[in-house]
Design a protein around this motif. Structure first.
Motif, short mmCIF file in Angstrom:
data_model
loop_
_atom_site.label_atom_id
_atom_site.label_comp_id
_atom_site.label_asym_id
_atom_site.label_seq_id
_atom_site.Cartn_x
_atom_site.Cartn_y
_atom_site.Cartn_z
N ARG A 49 7.10 12.73 7.53
CA ARG A 49 8.12 13.79 7.73
C ARG A 49 8.21 14.85 6.65
O ARG A 49 8.50 16.01 7.02
N PRO A 50 8.06 14.69 5.38
CA PRO A 50 7.88 13.44 4.63
C PRO A 50 9.22 12.90 4.14
O PRO A 50 10.11 13.68 3.80
N ALA A 51 9.34 11.58 4.12
CA ALA A 51 10.56 10.94 3.64
C ALA A 51 10.16 9.58 3.04
O ALA A 51 10.41 8.52 3.63
N LEU A 52 9.52 9.63 1.90
CA LEU A 52 8.95 8.42 1.29
C LEU A 52 10.02 7.42 0.87
O LEU A 52 9.86 6.21 1.05
N PRO A 74 6.05 -9.53 8.74
CA PRO A 74 5.00 -8.50 8.73
C PRO A 74 5.37 -7.27 7.90
O PRO A 74 4.50 -6.52 7.49
N ALA A 75 6.66 -7.07 7.65
CA ALA A 75 7.08 -5.93 6.84
C ALA A 75 6.75 -6.13 5.37
O ALA A 75 6.60 -5.16 4.62
N ALA A 76 6.64 -7.39 4.94
CA ALA A 76 6.28 -7.67 3.55
C ALA A 76 4.80 -7.42 3.31
O ALA A 76 4.40 -6.97 2.23
N VAL A 77 3.99 -7.67 4.33
CA VAL A 77 2.53 -7.57 4.19
C VAL A 77 2.08 -6.12 3.95
O VAL A 77 1.08 -5.88 3.27
N ILE A 78 2.83 -5.15 4.48
CA ILE A 78 2.35 -3.76 4.46
C ILE A 78 2.72 -2.99 3.20
O ILE A 78 2.37 -1.81 3.07
N GLN A 79 3.42 -3.61 2.27
CA GLN A 79 3.89 -2.90 1.08
C GLN A 79 2.78 -2.12 0.38
O GLN A 79 2.95 -0.96 0.02
N LYS A 80 1.64 -2.77 0.17
CA LYS A 80 0.54 -2.14 -0.56
C LYS A 80 -0.16 -1.06 0.25
O LYS A 80 -0.98 -0.30 -0.28
N ALA A 81 0.15 -0.98 1.55
CA ALA A 81 -0.48 0.04 2.40
C ALA A 81 0.38 1.28 2.53
O ALA A 81 -0.02 2.25 3.18
N MET A 82 1.55 1.29 1.90
CA MET A 82 2.44 2.44 2.01
C MET A 82 1.98 3.57 1.09
O MET A 82 1.29 3.34 0.10
N ALA A 83 2.38 4.78 1.44
CA ALA A 83 2.04 5.94 0.62
C ALA A 83 2.67 5.80 -0.75
O ALA A 83 3.83 5.42 -0.87
#
Length: 368
Positions: free
Chosen positions: A156-159, A186-195
């Motif tokens: 959007r951006p809205a980090l 599954p929300a814990a797994v994606i932390q390292k994939a976030m911007a």
């Protein structure tokens, strides 16, 4: 046919017995005194028995209505027993959907949250998560599905908002795991994939001329009038944006007198201390203008979609971005604007400026 009196006076016997009504409906009276409604019917040449419920929870009239509904289904080729199983399966499935689990989690936790945070959490879920995952079984949601939700917010951006939403989703999945509805988060797994997000000071304008230009720019573009007024009110009162979002009409005092005040209750403040904000003439005029728009609503700055909820936590940021101030000035930056301008003009009044900003001194002696 049975009567209410006959059903009510039916007595238990040594063995169970039946009292017949009509069209397959009967009352089964057990040796323990229980009275149970049953419906005998045939479908496909096979006789079946449907349990309707116990008397007196289910009255004679209600039992007949259930019988008539079941027989109507039979005429349409539907097996009442199969219909009931499907309805129960559907109900069980609804209990497993992400939105249902999320609302249960929200209800459980809201007693320990401030009113504003409670509303912010639900608004973020309703606007950003439920449209994509609300109807999905919580156990079937995968990390890529969660990441898709987060990527849309980041774009959007809205980090910062993306991080808050991920944290809330993670808490919901942990809640579901505790209930036995899910086995992973599954929300814990994606932390390292976030911007990535660079930590630092939030961008802010630091001169009076720039501040005036920013307000003029925000008021020159198409926007909801309440959002425009909220931006000006934020600049005039230099509180935190969240404290403006949740403002209630009951928090104002003495608007017609010489010392008008905005009394922000402790639960709505970051440091949980009540805060008094003296209101300038311009702020009072703004409030009176708002009465024509939102005076009958609980919130001074209500949500555009639901007048009984506070305005979106993103509305002011979006307005500044559209006015051309992306990465130059944020809603929270008005506090830095005040601090910079006032410190330059009145360097000896640093303690008073901190008091205006509701800052708590880090030094305990100074705080005392």
């Amino acid at each position: 046919m049975l009567t209410d009196i006959a059903v009510r006076k039916a007595q238990a016997r040594d063995k169970p017995y039946k009292m017949f009504d009509s069209n397959g409906l009967f009352l089964l009276v057990t040796p323990a005194g229980g009275k149970l409604w049953r419906l005998r019917y045939k479908i496909g040449g096979k006789e079946k028995l449907l349990s309707i419920g116990p008397y007196p929870e289910v009255t004679l009239a209600a039992a007949r209505d259930a019988r008539d509904e079941a027989r109507a289904g039979l005429r349409a080729g539907r097996d009442p027993l199969l219909v009931r199983k499907q309805l129960r399966a559907q109900a069980a499935n609804d209990d497993r959907k992400f939105e249902k689990v999320a609302r249960d989690w929200h209800t459980l936790n809201k007693s320990r949250w401030t009113e504003r945070h409670t509303a912010d959490v639900m608004i973020s879920l309703e606007q950003m998560v439920f449209p994509l995952l609300g109807n999905v079984d919580v156990a079937e949601i995968t990390p890529p599905m969660v990441l898709d939700v987060i990527r849309r917010i980041e774009a959007r951006p809205a980090l910062e908002t993306a991080r808050r939403v991920r944290q809330r989703m993670s808490a919901i999945f942990l809640f579901a795991m505790g209930l036995g509805l899910a086995t992973t988060d599954p929300a814990a797994v994606i932390q390292k994939a976030m911007a990535p997000m660079t930590k630092g000071r939030q961008p802010a304008l630091v001169t009076l001329e720039e501040a005036r230009e920013a307000l003029a720019a925000c008021e020159a573009i198409p926007a909801h009038p309440v959002t425009r007024l909220a931006m000006r009110f934020l600049a005039l009162t230099h509180v935190r944006p969240g404290e403006v979002h949740g403002t209630r009409w009951t928090e104002f005092e003495g608007l017609e007198g010489d010392e008008p005040l905005w009394l922000i209750p402790a639960p709505r403040m970051k440091m949980k201390d009540a805060h008094k904000v003296p209101l300038s003439r311009q702020a009072v005029e703004l409030i009176e203008a708002l009465r024509e728009l939102t005076g009958r609503m609980p919130y001074v700055f209500p949500n555009e979609r639901n007048a009984h909820k506070p305005m979106s936590e993103n509305a002011l940021g979006y307005l500044l971005n559209r006015a051309g101030y992306h990465q130059r000035h944020v809603p929270h930056g008005w506090r830095a604007t005040l601090s910079s301008i006032m410190s330059q003009r009145f360097p000896a009044d640093r303690a008073m400026i901190d008091l205006m900003l509701a800052h708590v001194p880090k030094d305990k002696v100074e705080a005392a």
